[in-house]
Design an enzyme around this catalytic site. Structure first.
Site, PDB file in Angstrom:
ATOM      1  CB  SER A   1      -0.892   0.014   1.248  1.00 17.62           C
ATOM      2  OG  SER A   1      -1.544   1.260   1.419  1.00 17.62           O
TER       3      SER A   1
ATOM      4  CE1 TYR B   1      -4.382  -1.799   4.985  1.00 19.20           C
ATOM      5  CE2 TYR B   1      -3.184   0.222   4.518  1.00 19.20           C
ATOM      6  CZ  TYR B   1      -3.890  -0.875   4.075  1.00 19.20           C
ATOM      7  OH  TYR B   1      -4.105  -1.053   2.730  1.00 19.20           O
TER       8      TYR B   1
END
Length: 250
Positions: free
Chosen positions: A138, A151
């Site tokens: 990401s 995350y």
């Protein structure tokens, strides 16, 4: 038809990026294994593909991933392509207020799950001559973002693990790369927006964060995954490719 006669194993394959990749690879000839904790959704998605198998899989469990890989090999005989994609965003909380359960949940799926999938699919690939793996990282793993520390931690780990796995298995004809998307129009992102303290402000921020206006569709990321998984990228390994509309260039 870059994937004719190839078998693709996709975690989180029932929806979002996983399903978009499954559909694209199937269009190009692949047999597809949809490994997802949402087994009913995976079966429904598999029924819409030319040649697909759905396997209920909890990627946070090594035993569950091992069983899913074994099922794929028993059904199709091999695994040639892996899209190591299952993941969750988790709660949005400041780091000092992050609850332990949320940290463990996100780490278990986004971190441990990527490792277990690499471990068990690489073991299968070593028996059949190699293949190509694409992990889902990401932009949050390449640059900081607020209120999602587990995350960002796990996605940064995916980037590092991609490099080390690529080096370790390059001589075995196994390539390992990653994609690092910006926010994409998927059910995961929709839920992330809905659970934000101010959903309207969050959606506006996401749509304005990239120099290229708006948000990409899942298919926009899938085309990059397909390139990395194909023989077109035969000399590309150990890299994380942003799909971010220029976000990381700012």
């Amino acid at each position: 038809m870059r994937f004719t006669d190839k078998v693709a194993f996709i975690t989180g394959g029932a929806s979002g990026l996983g399903l978009a990749v499954a559909q694209l690879l199937a269009e190009e000839g692949a047999k597809v294994v949809l490994a997802d904790i949402a087994e009913d959704a995976a079966r429904k998605a598999a029924a819409d593909l030319p040649d697909a198998l759905a396997v209920g899989t909890d990627t946070s469990s090594s035993a569950s991933v091992e069983a899913a890989v074994a099922a794929a090999v028993a059904h199709y005989g091999r695994i040639d392509v892996v899209f190591n994609n299952a993941g969750i965003a988790g709660k949005q909380q400041p780091l000092h207020e992050m609850d332990d359960a949320n940290w463990n949940l996100v780490s278990g799926i986004n971190g441990d799950g990527v490792f277990w999938t690499l471990k068990h699919t690489i073991a299968a690939m070593l028996k059949t001559g190699g293949g190509a793996i694409v992990n889902t990282a990401s932009t949050a793993g390449l640059g900081g973002q607020i209120n999602i520390s587990p995350y960002t931690f796990t996605k940064g780990g995916v980037v590092a693990l991609t490099r080390s796995a690529a080096i370790e298995y390059a001589a075995h004809n196994i390539r390992v790369n990653a994609v690092a998307p910006t926010t994409v129009k998927t059910p995961l992102v929709e839920k992330f927006i809905e659970t934000a303290p101010d959903p309207v402000a969050m959606k506006a921020r996401m749509e304005a964060m990239n120099p290229k206006p708006g948000m990409p569709e899942a298919r926009d990321v899938a085309t990059v995954v397909a390139f990395l998984a194909s023989d077109d990228a035969a000399w590309v390994t150990g890299h994380t490719i942003p799909v971010d509309g220029g976000y990381l260039a700012v």
